[in-house]
Every structure is written in structure tokens, then in C-alpha cells.
Design a protein around this motif. Structure first.
Motif, PDB file in Angstrom:
ATOM      1  N   TYR A  28     -43.654 -17.620  -2.088  1.00  0.00           N
ATOM      2  CA  TYR A  28     -42.384 -17.386  -1.351  1.00  0.00           C
ATOM      3  C   TYR A  28     -41.224 -18.669  -1.848  1.00  0.00           C
ATOM      4  CZ  TYR A  28     -45.419 -14.342   1.012  1.00  0.00           C
ATOM      5  OH  TYR A  28     -46.529 -13.226   1.217  1.00  0.00           O
ATOM      6  N   GLN A  29     -41.453 -19.103  -2.729  1.00  0.00           N
ATOM      7  CA  GLN A  29     -40.502 -20.114  -3.293  1.00  0.00           C
ATOM      8  C   GLN A  29     -38.806 -19.740  -3.331  1.00  0.00           C
ATOM      9  OE1 GLN A  29     -41.830 -22.837  -6.358  1.00  0.00           O
ATOM     10  NE2 GLN A  29     -39.741 -22.959  -6.999  1.00  0.00           N
ATOM     11  N   ALA A  30     -37.882 -20.315  -2.541  1.00  0.00           N
ATOM     12  CA  ALA A  30     -36.707 -19.909  -2.374  1.00  0.00           C
ATOM     13  C   ALA A  30     -35.741 -19.887  -3.695  1.00  0.00           C
ATOM     14  CB  ALA A  30     -35.971 -20.593  -1.350  1.00  0.00           C
ATOM     15  N   ASN A  31     -36.242 -20.478  -4.592  1.00  0.00           N
ATOM     16  CA  ASN A  31     -35.275 -20.565  -5.937  1.00  0.00           C
ATOM     17  C   ASN A  31     -35.960 -19.693  -6.852  1.00  0.00           C
ATOM     18  OD1 ASN A  31     -37.140 -22.474  -6.316  1.00  0.00           O
ATOM     19  ND2 ASN A  31     -35.639 -23.863  -6.859  1.00  0.00           N
ATOM     20  N   ALA A  32     -37.127 -19.134  -6.726  1.00  0.00           N
ATOM     21  CA  ALA A  32     -37.847 -18.205  -7.657  1.00  0.00           C
ATOM     22  C   ALA A  32     -37.696 -16.943  -7.563  1.00  0.00           C
ATOM     23  CB  ALA A  32     -39.451 -18.565  -7.449  1.00  0.00           C
ATOM     24  N   TRP A  33     -37.474 -16.090  -8.584  1.00  0.00           N
ATOM     25  CA  TRP A  33     -37.354 -14.717  -8.424  1.00  0.00           C
ATOM     26  C   TRP A  33     -38.194 -13.871  -9.124  1.00  0.00           C
ATOM     27  CZ3 TRP A  33     -36.236 -12.002 -12.887  1.00  0.00           C
ATOM     28  CH2 TRP A  33     -35.672 -12.951 -13.894  1.00  0.00           C
ATOM     29  N   LYS A  34     -38.244 -12.801  -8.467  1.00  0.00           N
ATOM     30  CA  LYS A  34     -39.131 -11.611  -9.253  1.00  0.00           C
ATOM     31  C   LYS A  34     -38.346 -10.173  -9.593  1.00  0.00           C
ATOM     32  CE  LYS A  34     -43.718 -10.058  -8.985  1.00  0.00           C
ATOM     33  NZ  LYS A  34     -44.280 -10.732 -10.271  1.00  0.00           N
ATOM     34  N   LEU A  35     -38.578  -9.803 -10.501  1.00  0.00           N
ATOM     35  CA  LEU A  35     -37.771  -8.423 -10.583  1.00  0.00           C
ATOM     36  C   LEU A  35     -38.374  -7.512  -9.860  1.00  0.00           C
ATOM     37  CD1 LEU A  35     -36.881  -8.026 -14.511  1.00  0.00           C
ATOM     38  CD2 LEU A  35     -35.290  -8.484 -12.512  1.00  0.00           C
ATOM     39  N   VAL A  36     -37.564  -6.656  -9.012  1.00  0.00           N
ATOM     40  CA  VAL A  36     -38.254  -5.461  -8.237  1.00  0.00           C
ATOM     41  C   VAL A  36     -37.398  -4.355  -8.330  1.00  0.00           C
ATOM     42  CG1 VAL A  36     -39.012  -7.279  -6.462  1.00  0.00           C
ATOM     43  CG2 VAL A  36     -36.771  -6.332  -6.236  1.00  0.00           C
ATOM     44  N   PRO A  37     -37.847  -3.270  -8.038  1.00  0.00           N
ATOM     45  CA  PRO A  37     -36.889  -2.005  -7.897  1.00  0.00           C
ATOM     46  C   PRO A  37     -35.736  -2.261  -7.240  1.00  0.00           C
ATOM     47  CG  PRO A  37     -39.445  -1.244  -7.597  1.00  0.00           C
ATOM     48  CD  PRO A  37     -39.165  -2.892  -7.381  1.00  0.00           C
ATOM     49  N   ALA A  38     -34.593  -1.783  -7.805  1.00  0.00           N
ATOM     50  CA  ALA A  38     -33.403  -2.019  -7.210  1.00  0.00           C
ATOM     51  C   ALA A  38     -33.393  -1.334  -5.677  1.00  0.00           C
ATOM     52  CB  ALA A  38     -32.332  -1.153  -7.765  1.00  0.00           C
ATOM     53  N   GLY A  39     -32.663  -2.052  -4.771  1.00  0.00           N
ATOM     54  CA  GLY A  39     -32.847  -1.778  -3.286  1.00  0.00           C
ATOM     55  C   GLY A  39     -33.815  -2.259  -2.631  1.00  0.00           C
ATOM     56  N   THR A  40     -34.891  -2.545  -3.099  1.00  0.00           N
ATOM     57  CA  THR A  40     -36.127  -2.784  -2.169  1.00  0.00           C
ATOM     58  C   THR A  40     -36.250  -4.340  -1.934  1.00  0.00           C
ATOM     59  OG1 THR A  40     -37.514  -3.360  -4.235  1.00  0.00           O
ATOM     60  CG2 THR A  40     -37.405  -1.056  -3.530  1.00  0.00           C
ATOM     61  N   CYS A  41     -35.318  -5.242  -2.436  1.00  0.00           N
ATOM     62  CA  CYS A  41     -35.467  -6.723  -2.302  1.00  0.00           C
ATOM     63  C   CYS A  41     -35.400  -7.087  -0.617  1.00  0.00           C
ATOM     64  CB  CYS A  41     -34.417  -7.451  -3.039  1.00  0.00           C
ATOM     65  SG  CYS A  41     -34.540  -9.283  -2.758  1.00  0.00           S
ATOM     66  N   THR A  42     -34.453  -6.671  -0.109  1.00  0.00           N
ATOM     67  CA  THR A  42     -34.223  -7.291   1.359  1.00  0.00           C
ATOM     68  C   THR A  42     -35.353  -6.619   2.387  1.00  0.00           C
ATOM     69  OG1 THR A  42     -32.419  -5.602   1.525  1.00  0.00           O
ATOM     70  CG2 THR A  42     -31.947  -7.663   0.933  1.00  0.00           C
ATOM     71  N   ASP A  43     -36.288  -5.606   1.789  1.00  0.00           N
ATOM     72  CA  ASP A  43     -37.256  -4.877   2.577  1.00  0.00           C
ATOM     73  C   ASP A  43     -38.512  -5.753   2.388  1.00  0.00           C
ATOM     74  OD1 ASP A  43     -35.400  -3.192   3.619  1.00  0.00           O
ATOM     75  OD2 ASP A  43     -35.846  -1.842   1.935  1.00  0.00           O
ATOM     76  N   MET A  44     -38.489  -6.496   1.312  1.00  0.00           N
ATOM     77  CA  MET A  44     -40.094  -7.172   1.036  1.00  0.00           C
ATOM     78  C   MET A  44     -40.039  -8.546   1.915  1.00  0.00           C
ATOM     79  SD  MET A  44     -39.606  -6.635  -3.195  1.00  0.00           S
ATOM     80  CE  MET A  44     -41.433  -6.834  -3.348  1.00  0.00           C
ATOM     81  N   LYS A  45     -41.174  -8.719   2.388  1.00  0.00           N
ATOM     82  CA  LYS A  45     -41.573  -9.810   3.089  1.00  0.00           C
ATOM     83  C   LYS A  45     -41.496 -11.453   2.354  1.00  0.00           C
ATOM     84  CE  LYS A  45     -45.882 -12.431   4.548  1.00  0.00           C
ATOM     85  NZ  LYS A  45     -47.237 -12.304   4.558  1.00  0.00           N
ATOM     86  N   SER A  46     -40.611 -12.125   2.993  1.00  0.00           N
ATOM     87  CA  SER A  46     -40.610 -13.721   2.473  1.00  0.00           C
ATOM     88  C   SER A  46     -40.828 -14.468   3.644  1.00  0.00           C
ATOM     89  CB  SER A  46     -39.143 -13.606   1.988  1.00  0.00           C
ATOM     90  OG  SER A  46     -38.990 -15.126   1.601  1.00  0.00           O
ATOM     91  N   GLU A  47     -41.729 -15.470   3.589  1.00  0.00           N
ATOM     92  CA  GLU A  47     -42.080 -16.205   4.537  1.00  0.00           C
ATOM     93  C   GLU A  47     -41.199 -17.460   4.765  1.00  0.00           C
ATOM     94  OE1 GLU A  47     -46.311 -17.207   4.305  1.00  0.00           O
ATOM     95  OE2 GLU A  47     -46.909 -15.238   4.767  1.00  0.00           O
ATOM     96  N   THR A  48     -40.303 -17.730   3.632  1.00  0.00           N
ATOM     97  CA  THR A  48     -39.464 -18.798   3.617  1.00  0.00           C
ATOM     98  C   THR A  48     -38.137 -18.378   3.897  1.00  0.00           C
ATOM     99  OG1 THR A  48     -39.031 -18.502   1.280  1.00  0.00           O
ATOM    100  CG2 THR A  48     -40.980 -20.118   1.914  1.00  0.00           C
ATOM    101  N   SER A  49     -37.535 -17.039   3.829  1.00  0.00           N
ATOM    102  CA  SER A  49     -36.432 -16.679   3.993  1.00  0.00           C
ATOM    103  C   SER A  49     -36.062 -16.834   5.639  1.00  0.00           C
ATOM    104  CB  SER A  49     -36.067 -15.372   3.496  1.00  0.00           C
ATOM    105  OG  SER A  49     -34.859 -14.605   3.846  1.00  0.00           O
ATOM    106  N   SER A  50     -34.689 -17.065   5.826  1.00  0.00           N
ATOM    107  CA  SER A  50     -34.355 -17.131   7.349  1.00  0.00           C
ATOM    108  C   SER A  50     -34.308 -15.669   8.011  1.00  0.00           C
ATOM    109  CB  SER A  50     -32.945 -17.738   7.476  1.00  0.00           C
ATOM    110  OG  SER A  50     -32.084 -16.901   6.826  1.00  0.00           O
ATOM    111  N   THR A  51     -34.368 -14.721   7.125  1.00  0.00           N
ATOM    112  CA  THR A  51     -34.318 -13.429   7.608  1.00  0.00           C
ATOM    113  C   THR A  51     -35.994 -12.834   7.653  1.00  0.00           C
ATOM    114  OG1 THR A  51     -34.017 -12.220   5.359  1.00  0.00           O
ATOM    115  CG2 THR A  51     -32.194 -12.734   6.912  1.00  0.00           C
ATOM    116  N   GLY A  52     -36.769 -13.413   6.812  1.00  0.00           N
ATOM    117  CA  GLY A  52     -37.910 -12.860   6.735  1.00  0.00           C
ATOM    118  C   GLY A  52     -38.136 -12.092   5.702  1.00  0.00           C
ATOM    119  N   PHE A  53     -37.101 -12.011   5.045  1.00  0.00           N
ATOM    120  CA  PHE A  53     -37.249 -11.093   3.759  1.00  0.00           C
ATOM    121  C   PHE A  53     -36.565 -11.479   2.456  1.00  0.00           C
ATOM    122  CE2 PHE A  53     -37.196  -8.444   7.787  1.00  0.00           C
ATOM    123  CZ  PHE A  53     -38.181  -7.603   7.637  1.00  0.00           C
TER     124      PHE A  53
END
Length: 91
Positions: A60-85
Motif C-alpha cells: 500500500y505504498q502511497a506513491n506506487a500505483w497499479k492500473l485498475v479498471p476505471a471507476g474502481t480505485c476509490t473503492d479499493m482497500k488501502s491501509e495507508t490512505s487517510s480514507t482507507g481507499f
């Protein structure tokens, strides 16, 4: 040029043109999502100390990205994000 060579050249040219059109359409259906990749599983650009794909150092590195289907990013779990997504920009 005989007919078989001309046909082959036309078929090859058409295949190349079709593949060139298909790539941008596929890329348009994806988006960069920061903070969702596991260590070593990012797609590219993981910030200082990393070069590209597979070089993120932590989950969950904050400056590392992964290509995901458009529109799904902000629904995916992130343990380092302030929103959890996942986020659409590095954080």
C-alpha cells in the motif's frame, strides 16, 4: 508485386492498424490507483528509490500505483490512505 504478396501486405497493414487503435481504447478503460499495490506488485513509478514496475518496497505504498479498471480505485482497500481507499493521486 503479385496478387498474393499484395493481399498479404494489405492483411498485415490492416492488422497493424487495428492493433494500434485497440491499445488506446483498452488503456482508457484503466486508471492509475495509488496506495493499493502490494510490495513488488506496482505497475510503475513508485517514487524515490524505485524505478518502475515491481519496485515498490511496502504494501500500500502511497506513491506506487497499479492500473485498475476505471471507476474502481476509490473503492479499493488501502491501509495507508487517510480514507482507507485507493487514491487517484500519490499521497
Amino acid at each position: 508485386m503479385n496478387k498474393s504478396k499484395a493481399s498479404l501486405a494489405l492483411a498485415l497493414g490492416t492488422a497493424v492498424a487495428i492493433s494500434a487503435v485497440a491499445v488506446p481504447a483498452q488503456a482508457a478503460s484503466k486508471e492509475k490507483c495509488y496506495g493499493v499495490a502490494l510490495a513488488g506488485q506496482n505497475d510503475c513509478a513508485a517514487g524515490p528509490g524505485t524505478s518502475c514496475a515491481g519496485t515498490s518496497k511496502t504494501d500500500y505504498q502511497a506513491n506506487a500505483w497499479k492500473l485498475v479498471p476505471a471507476g474502481t480505485c476509490t473503492d479499493m482497500k488501502s491501509e495507508t490512505s487517510s480514507t482507507g481507499f485507493g487514491q487517484l493521486k500519490a499521497f
